[in-house]
Design a protein around this motif. Structure first.
Motif, PDB file in Angstrom:
ATOM      1  N   TYR A   1      21.480  -8.557  -9.916  1.00  0.00           N
ATOM      2  CA  TYR A   1      22.774  -7.706  -9.477  1.00  0.00           C
ATOM      3  C   TYR A   1      23.323  -7.586  -9.772  1.00  0.00           C
ATOM      4  N   ASP A   2      24.409  -6.949  -9.115  1.00  0.00           N
ATOM      5  CA  ASP A   2      25.824  -6.841  -9.090  1.00  0.00           C
ATOM      6  C   ASP A   2      26.326  -7.822  -7.623  1.00  0.00           C
ATOM      7  N   LYS A   3      27.417  -8.907  -7.958  1.00  0.00           N
ATOM      8  CA  LYS A   3      28.101  -9.942  -7.537  1.00  0.00           C
ATOM      9  C   LYS A   3      28.888  -8.894  -6.993  1.00  0.00           C
ATOM     10  N   LYS A   4      30.030  -7.226  -6.757  1.00  0.00           N
ATOM     11  CA  LYS A   4      30.983  -7.243  -5.993  1.00  0.00           C
ATOM     12  C   LYS A   4      30.148  -6.011  -5.332  1.00  0.00           C
TER      13      LYS A   4
ATOM     14  N   LYS B   1      25.380 -11.287 -11.900  1.00  0.00           N
ATOM     15  CA  LYS B   1      24.520 -12.236 -11.420  1.00  0.00           C
ATOM     16  C   LYS B   1      23.198 -12.681 -11.586  1.00  0.00           C
TER      17      LYS B   1
ATOM     18  N   ARG C   1      19.343 -14.547 -11.061  1.00  0.00           N
ATOM     19  CA  ARG C   1      18.387 -15.896  -9.859  1.00  0.00           C
ATOM     20  C   ARG C   1      17.080 -15.786 -10.728  1.00  0.00           C
TER      21      ARG C   1
ATOM     22  N   ASN D   1      30.522  -9.063 -13.792  1.00  0.00           N
ATOM     23  CA  ASN D   1      29.471  -8.773 -12.749  1.00  0.00           C
ATOM     24  C   ASN D   1      27.938  -8.625 -12.084  1.00  0.00           C
TER      25      ASN D   1
ATOM     26  N   VAL E   1      20.111  -3.940  -8.401  1.00  0.00           N
ATOM     27  CA  VAL E   1      19.207  -5.426  -8.623  1.00  0.00           C
ATOM     28  C   VAL E   1      18.180  -4.402  -9.094  1.00  0.00           C
TER      29      VAL E   1
ATOM     30  N   SER F   1      23.913  -5.358  -2.761  1.00  0.00           N
ATOM     31  CA  SER F   1      23.391  -5.843  -4.180  1.00  0.00           C
ATOM     32  C   SER F   1      23.220  -7.678  -3.802  1.00  0.00           C
ATOM     33  N   CYS F   2      23.970  -8.268  -3.080  1.00  0.00           N
ATOM     34  CA  CYS F   2      23.666  -8.964  -3.288  1.00  0.00           C
ATOM     35  C   CYS F   2      22.928  -9.870  -2.187  1.00  0.00           C
ATOM     36  N   THR F   3      23.134  -9.370  -0.834  1.00  0.00           N
ATOM     37  CA  THR F   3      22.505  -8.618   0.068  1.00  0.00           C
ATOM     38  C   THR F   3      20.599  -9.197  -0.229  1.00  0.00           C
TER      39      THR F   3
ATOM     40  N   LEU G   1      19.713 -11.570  -2.202  1.00  0.00           N
ATOM     41  CA  LEU G   1      19.108 -12.880  -1.905  1.00  0.00           C
ATOM     42  C   LEU G   1      17.570 -12.552  -0.440  1.00  0.00           C
TER      43      LEU G   1
END
Length: 335
Positions: free
Chosen positions: A290-293, A95, A97, A93, A73, A297-299, A302
């Motif tokens: 962040y790495d969407k896979k 994404k 925000r 990969n 991230v 990283s997604c957590t 967020l």
């Protein structure tokens, strides 16, 4: 943004010493203009300078190694939404925000050749009359003089001014019964060390108003190629009836126009004087990539984005200031 002072080697090197204990920093091909430091425990990387910057720009690279993003991230602080950047990457990969955080205010000066011309457009006739009368009063009452330290300053003058700078800030915020982040030990020591070499390299300046030999208003500014950034400003509250803060802004605008700068940028955070003087309002954002896979990283992306959303909510409802006042009460004896 050419010559961004917050990306200068002086700023970055001294920042790393004060806030990262000279630990390693990281460079990633995907964001080649920025260097990053890593969170101690998490795969989260922040741009050098973090919230000590007043505006960062960057570009995403089109040709990147997948390993740059894998499981990571990246958080980039204080990106002005008026900045032109390439934020599109072919990295499938990746994404992002974007979270709005602070309003920014600046005086765009391109079409003005004098302070009077700018004031005629930006202020009402009544305000113009009042502000000019303040200037005459303080000059007549105290023989107030102004000095801009830019390019040259002796070690003795610098030490003297910075000592007064801290004293006036403490006096000002003690009266307001709130805390000021610039007065925390780490931040103040950072600014005290970084400003001297930046002045000598014409990346910073100190605007000082004197009553005889005593500073009664001090403003620290930084410079890109054609923009002046307001970093820290203060005046002696004993002179409040003469509005030295207002006179200081007039002096800065005058100096900017004389030196053909494009803008005086008051940077992040709302204050009434910024809204009064500025002719352009913008937003400073935090950008998270962040790495969407990667589930982790997604957590993390967020969680961080929701945390910054919460901070914006608290700021908009003046609850951050309330927290600062509580902190003042708690730490009053240490101030």
């Amino acid at each position: 943004m050419k010559g961004n002072p917050f990306l200068s080697e002086t700023f970055k090197t001294i920042w790393l010493n004060h806030f990262n204990c000279n630990k390693a920093y990281f460079i990633f091909g995907i964001i080649p203009k920025l260097e990053f430091v890593k969170n101690k425990y998490l795969p989260v990387f922040y741009n050098i300078g973090k919230t000590n910057t007043k505006g960062i720009s960057y570009d995403l690279s089109e040709a990147v190694d997948d390993k740059d993003c894998k499981g990571r991230v990246f958080i980039i602080y204080d990106v002005a939404n008026h900045t032109k950047m390439n934020t599109i990457s072919n990295q499938a990969n990746l994404k992002s925000r974007k979270i709005v955080q602070y309003p920014g205010f600046r005086c765009m000066l391109n079409k003005y050749n004098s302070l009077d011309a700018y004031m005629s457009d930006a202020l009402s006739r009544k305000s113009r009359y009042k502000f000019r009368s303040y200037r005459k009063k303080i000059e007549n009452a105290f023989g107030a003089r102004y000095k801009v330290y830019f390019g040259e300053i002796s070690n003795e003058d610098y030490k003297f001014i910075f000592s007064y700078f801290k004293t006036l800030l403490k006096k000002r915020f003690f009266k307001k019964k709130t805390v000021n982040n610039n007065l925390t030990f780490k931040e103040w020591e950072f600014y005290k060390e970084v400003t001297l070499p930046m002045i000598r390299k014409k990346e910073a300046a100190l605007f000082v108003m004197y009553d005889k030999g005593k500073p009664i208003a001090i403003t620290l500014t930084n410079f890109s190629e054609n923009i002046m950034y307001d970093v820290i400003r203060v005046f002696d509250i004993d002179y409040a009836r003469y509005r030295p803060g207002t006179i200081g802004i007039m002096k800065q605008l005058e100096w900017c126009i004389e030196h053909k700068l494009r803008a005086l940028d008051f940077a992040k955070g709302y204050f009434e004087y910024k809204k009064r003087w500025a002719n352009q309002i913008y937003w400073l954002e935090y950008h998270i990539y962040y790495d969407k896979k990667s589930f982790l990283s997604c957590t993390l992306a967020l969680i961080y984005s929701k945390f910054y959303d919460l901070k914006l909510f608290l700021r908009r409802h003046d609850l951050i200031n309330f927290a600062h006042k509580l902190s003042f009460i708690k730490n009053k004896k240490k101030i």
